[in-house]
Structures are given as C-alpha cells and as structure tokens.
Motif scaffolding. Structure first.
Motif, PDB file in Angstrom:
ATOM      1  N   THR A  45      29.251  35.639  48.658  1.00  0.00           N
ATOM      2  CA  THR A  45      29.856  34.559  47.866  1.00  0.00           C
ATOM      3  C   THR A  45      29.517  33.160  48.387  1.00  0.00           C
ATOM      4  N   PRO A  46      29.631  32.868  49.708  1.00  0.00           N
ATOM      5  CA  PRO A  46      29.274  31.514  50.165  1.00  0.00           C
ATOM      6  C   PRO A  46      27.828  31.143  49.862  1.00  0.00           C
ATOM      7  N   MET A  47      26.917  32.108  49.947  1.00  0.00           N
ATOM      8  CA  MET A  47      25.523  31.819  49.637  1.00  0.00           C
ATOM      9  C   MET A  47      25.357  31.497  48.161  1.00  0.00           C
ATOM     10  N   ALA A  48      26.049  32.265  47.310  1.00  0.00           N
ATOM     11  CA  ALA A  48      25.992  31.983  45.874  1.00  0.00           C
ATOM     12  C   ALA A  48      26.627  30.632  45.564  1.00  0.00           C
ATOM     13  N   ALA A  49      27.763  30.353  46.219  1.00  0.00           N
ATOM     14  CA  ALA A  49      28.461  29.094  45.975  1.00  0.00           C
ATOM     15  C   ALA A  49      27.624  27.886  46.386  1.00  0.00           C
ATOM     16  N   SER A  50      26.882  28.014  47.481  1.00  0.00           N
ATOM     17  CA  SER A  50      26.071  26.889  47.959  1.00  0.00           C
ATOM     18  C   SER A  50      24.881  26.604  47.044  1.00  0.00           C
ATOM     19  N   ARG A  51      24.507  27.571  46.230  1.00  0.00           N
ATOM     20  CA  ARG A  51      23.378  27.397  45.315  1.00  0.00           C
ATOM     21  C   ARG A  51      23.810  26.942  43.920  1.00  0.00           C
ATOM     22  N   CYS A  52      25.109  26.935  43.668  1.00  0.00           N
ATOM     23  CA  CYS A  52      25.623  26.521  42.361  1.00  0.00           C
ATOM     24  C   CYS A  52      25.796  25.000  42.309  1.00  0.00           C
ATOM     25  N   ARG A  53      25.635  24.445  41.116  1.00  0.00           N
ATOM     26  CA  ARG A  53      25.883  23.010  40.948  1.00  0.00           C
ATOM     27  C   ARG A  53      27.343  22.690  41.217  1.00  0.00           C
ATOM     28  N   ASP A  54      28.239  23.567  40.769  1.00  0.00           N
ATOM     29  CA  ASP A  54      29.642  23.530  41.162  1.00  0.00           C
ATOM     30  C   ASP A  54      30.134  24.970  41.195  1.00  0.00           C
ATOM     31  N   GLN A  55      31.385  25.167  41.585  1.00  0.00           N
ATOM     32  CA  GLN A  55      31.876  26.536  41.813  1.00  0.00           C
ATOM     33  C   GLN A  55      33.001  26.923  40.850  1.00  0.00           C
ATOM     34  N   ARG A  56      33.133  26.205  39.738  1.00  0.00           N
ATOM     35  CA  ARG A  56      34.254  26.442  38.842  1.00  0.00           C
ATOM     36  C   ARG A  56      34.182  27.805  38.159  1.00  0.00           C
ATOM     37  N   GLY A  57      33.045  28.124  37.575  1.00  0.00           N
ATOM     38  CA  GLY A  57      32.908  29.404  36.892  1.00  0.00           C
ATOM     39  C   GLY A  57      33.060  30.580  37.838  1.00  0.00           C
ATOM     40  N   LEU A  58      32.502  30.441  39.034  1.00  0.00           N
ATOM     41  CA  LEU A  58      32.604  31.497  40.033  1.00  0.00           C
ATOM     42  C   LEU A  58      34.056  31.776  40.398  1.00  0.00           C
ATOM     43  N   ALA A  59      34.851  30.714  40.540  1.00  0.00           N
ATOM     44  CA  ALA A  59      36.263  30.879  40.894  1.00  0.00           C
ATOM     45  C   ALA A  59      37.021  31.642  39.811  1.00  0.00           C
ATOM     46  N   VAL A  60      36.771  31.328  38.557  1.00  0.00           N
ATOM     47  CA  VAL A  60      37.472  31.978  37.448  1.00  0.00           C
ATOM     48  C   VAL A  60      37.094  33.457  37.345  1.00  0.00           C
ATOM     49  N   ILE A  61      35.809  33.766  37.480  1.00  0.00           N
ATOM     50  CA  ILE A  61      35.347  35.159  37.389  1.00  0.00           C
ATOM     51  C   ILE A  61      35.955  36.002  38.513  1.00  0.00           C
ATOM     52  N   LEU A  62      35.947  35.476  39.717  1.00  0.00           N
ATOM     53  CA  LEU A  62      36.494  36.212  40.858  1.00  0.00           C
ATOM     54  C   LEU A  62      37.999  36.428  40.726  1.00  0.00           C
ATOM     55  N   ALA A  63      38.719  35.403  40.238  1.00  0.00           N
ATOM     56  CA  ALA A  63      40.166  35.538  40.056  1.00  0.00           C
ATOM     57  C   ALA A  63      40.486  36.618  39.025  1.00  0.00           C
ATOM     58  N   ALA A  64      39.721  36.653  37.935  1.00  0.00           N
ATOM     59  CA  ALA A  64      39.949  37.664  36.899  1.00  0.00           C
ATOM     60  C   ALA A  64      39.688  39.064  37.441  1.00  0.00           C
ATOM     61  N   ALA A  65      38.603  39.227  38.199  1.00  0.00           N
ATOM     62  CA  ALA A  65      38.264  40.544  38.730  1.00  0.00           C
ATOM     63  C   ALA A  65      39.338  41.047  39.687  1.00  0.00           C
TER      64      ALA A  65
END
Length: 409
Positions: A265-285
C-alpha cells in the motif's frame, strides 16, 4: 547530520527497527484469542472483557502526547529503548497477580506501544526520507506480522503448556527481550544532549489545520475498526461455532494478508497523484468483509478473511503513510503523528468497547454490524479528505528568531 540510510550501518538500524515494530501488536491478539479462557479462569464479566480489550487502545491515546516531549529531551533512539522496556515488562506482568496483573501489565504495554507508534513515522521521515514508502511498508509489515504470529500460536502454545493461560500471555515478553538487546547499542550510542538534527523540535499551528484533523480522524476511525478485528474477531468466530484453534487460524490468516497489504500500500500510495480513491476502496473492503464474516455463510469466512486483511492492512499502512506524506519534515511528522494517535486512539476506544457492550446486551455479535458499518463509512469520508495532495500548515520553533514554515498548502 548524515541520514542513517546513507551510513554503512543502515541495514543494522533498519533491521533493529523492524524487530522493534514486531513487538507493537502481539499484545492484542494474544489477549483476544485467550479471552474465553481468561473470562472463565478469572471470572471476568462481559464489561470487564470489553474494558480489557479497550484499555491498551485508551493508553495509546493518553500516552501518545508524551512521545515528542520525551524525544525532545532524550532523542528518538533512547525513547524507543524505553518503549521496549515498557512493552516487555507489561507483557510479562499480564500472566501474574491475577486480574490486577492482567490490567496493570496491559496498561504498561499500551503506554509503551503509544510512544512507539508516534515515533516510528518520525524516525522514517528523518533517517529514511529517500526510501520512506519502502521503510513504511517494511515496518508496518513487521508490526502486523507480529500480530499474526501471536494470533496463530498463542492458543496452541497455551494448550501445549497444559492450559496455562498465564504462560500463553507471558510468552510475548520474549520477543521484547530480543528487541531490547538489539536496540540498546543503537540507543546508547545516540547523542544524549539536545541537538536539533537528532531531537524533535516543537511546532505550532498544527491543531488549527483542517488537513491535520482529517489525517487524525482517518487514523482514529480506521484504528477503531482495526481494534474491533484484533480484539473481537476470534471471539466472533468462536461465537459462530468455530473452535478456538480454527478461530485463531482465521484471525491469523487475516492478519498475515495484512502483512502483504502493509508492504504494497505505501508503494502504491507514493505513486498516486493523491490517495483519496485508495482510502475509499480499502475502507469498503475492510468493512464489508468483516460484516460478511458475522452475517454471511460459514463457507465464506475464510475467503472474506483474505479480503478483510487486504482492506484492514492497507488502511493501517495508508494512515501511517499519510502522516509522512502530509508532513514537511521529521519535526512536523512527529507532532502530526502524536496528534493523530492521541485523538485517534482515544476515538478508537469506542469501537471494541461498544462491540463488547452490544454483545452483552444482545448475546451475539450481529448487533455490532451497524456500528461496524458506521465506522467504515466514517473512515472512507475521512480518508477522502486526508488523501488530497497537500502539506499540513505548521511552524517549527527553532529558536526565538529562527522560525521556518514546515509545510504549505
């Protein structure tokens, strides 16, 4: 001061840091998996069991503000040595003195975990700034791995010892002793006097920043969900008819999957322009899978544990990564970490405590699904706000005349 990551002994420090991180979570699953045995042996009520699972989370919120102050006086390395001493002593005490030792030891270990939680992101920001995503992933992986090991082995070890739950709890002081031996040379070689390069300086303005509060809420709400998992997943599964060993293995699987999620996750987050979508997907899962483990068919428990682990591990790693990404330097990172974990973990106590109360009231865990859904929705909303690409506004206080902005929006 030359960063540790640039010095020849960097791998020794990194390895010792990972060993330290592995001691920050075994307290939780080792207690949860033995909760039925503790309740029977010590005569705990449902409310007392809820307090026991909530106590370390509350301590983590109450003691987190002390971390930057201790680091200002003695340095991060020596404060982390205190962290290991508290965790080792507290973990060992849980198996002595009956109910008093159980609660006292849990509180001491919780205080140590609070200090360690706050300072590790700051240490990564200071000494591994060029490898922040990798080091954040590795230490969160180590942290979650320690929890997975405790979930899988505590009950089998206890049974092998003739049902001695006190030995099952005290077992987890052993890794603390190993980490103490590894970290002590690093801490004792570190400067003991106050120098700005090695010690944490105070900051101002952080609590007036909306982004800082979004990071704090994200940390708190995902932590509330996480401690419902750590404190209650095994009892939830035993309530559904799984035996203690299988419940521990399912919990361990979920936590082991979190290990991989914490690394990636940190590697993916560092490559994203922002982390908003990632946060929502992870919370839902994380949320939907946990609710499915309570309400869904029995055959779905194992696959849902995998999905839950991906979501929960990703949320935890992202929360820590956001502290690093939203901070301008190590000083701001330490104080943002303290703020997020002080307020966040006090907020997080509501999760496991309310699960215990609802279970006492209804006699089952189905009543807690509404609470879990609310926590998941709140986590997603806070993550959407905290995930935007910006730095928190804070000013590092370097002296009467030397003040520098540590972040801009």
């Amino acid at each position: 001061m030359k960063p540790i990551a640039a010095r020849p002994a960097a791998w020794i420090v990194a390895a010792s840091l990972l060993l330290l991180a592995a001691n920050l979570r075994p307290l939780f699953p080792s207690t949860a998996i033995l909760l039925p045995e503790l309740t029977e042996a010590l005569g705990l009520t449902g409310a007392q069991a809820g307090y026991l699972t909530t106590l370390p989370v509350l301590c983590m919120g109450l003691f987190a503000p002390l971390a930057p102050r201790l680091a200002q006086r003695t340095g991060i390395e020596r404060t982390l040595l205190l962290v290991l001493a508290l965790i080792t002593l507290g973990t060992a005490l849980r198996g002595t003195l009956g109910v008093a030792g159980l609660f006292l030891g849990t509180g001491l270990a919780g205080a140590g975990i609070a200090l360690g939680n706050v300072l590790l992101p700051s240490l990564v920001k200071r000494d591994f700034s060029d490898r922040a995503a990798l080091m954040t992933g590795l230490y969160t992986m180590s942290l979650v791995g320690g929890a997975a090991l405790a979930a899988a082995t505590t009950l089998p070890f206890t049974q092998a010892m003739g049902g001695r739950w006190d030995l099952g709890l005290a077992l987890w002081a052993a890794p603390g002793m190993v980490a103490l031996a590894a970290w002590a040379p690093i801490a004792l070689r570190a400067p003991g006097h106050s120098t700005g390069g090695r010690h944490i300086l105070p900051v101002e303005g952080l609590r007036r920043d909306r982004l800082a509060w979004a990071v704090t809420l994200f940390m708190g709400l995902q932590s509330a969900l996480a401690y419902c998992v750590l404190g209650w997943m095994a009892p939830m599964l035993r309530d559904r008819g799984l035996d203690g060993t299988e419940a521990g293995l399912v919990t361990s699987l979920s936590i082991l999957i979190q290990v991989a999620a914490c690394l990636l996750t940190p590697m993916a987050a560092s490559r994203c322009r922002d982390q908003r979508g990632l946060a929502v997907i992870l919370a839902a899962a994380a949320t939907l899978a946990l609710i499915g483990m309570i309400l869904g068919p029995s055959w779905a428990i194992w696959p849902l544990a995998v999905v839950q682990g991906i979501g929960q591990g990703g949320l935890f790693a992202l929360a820590l990564m956001l502290i690093v990404l939203r901070s301008g330097d190590a000083h701001v990172a330490a104080h943002l970490s303290s703020m997020a974990q002080t307020t966040g973990y006090v907020l997080a106590t509501s999760g496991p405590l309310l699960v215990g109360v609802l279970h006492d009231w209804s006699g089952n865990f189905r009543a807690s699904t509404g609470l879990l859904a609310a926590l998941g929705l709140g986590t997603a909303l806070a993550g959407w706000r905290a995930g935007r690409a910006a730095l928190v506004h804070a000013t590092v206080i370097r002296g009467r005349a030397d003040r520098a902005d540590a972040g801009t929006d």
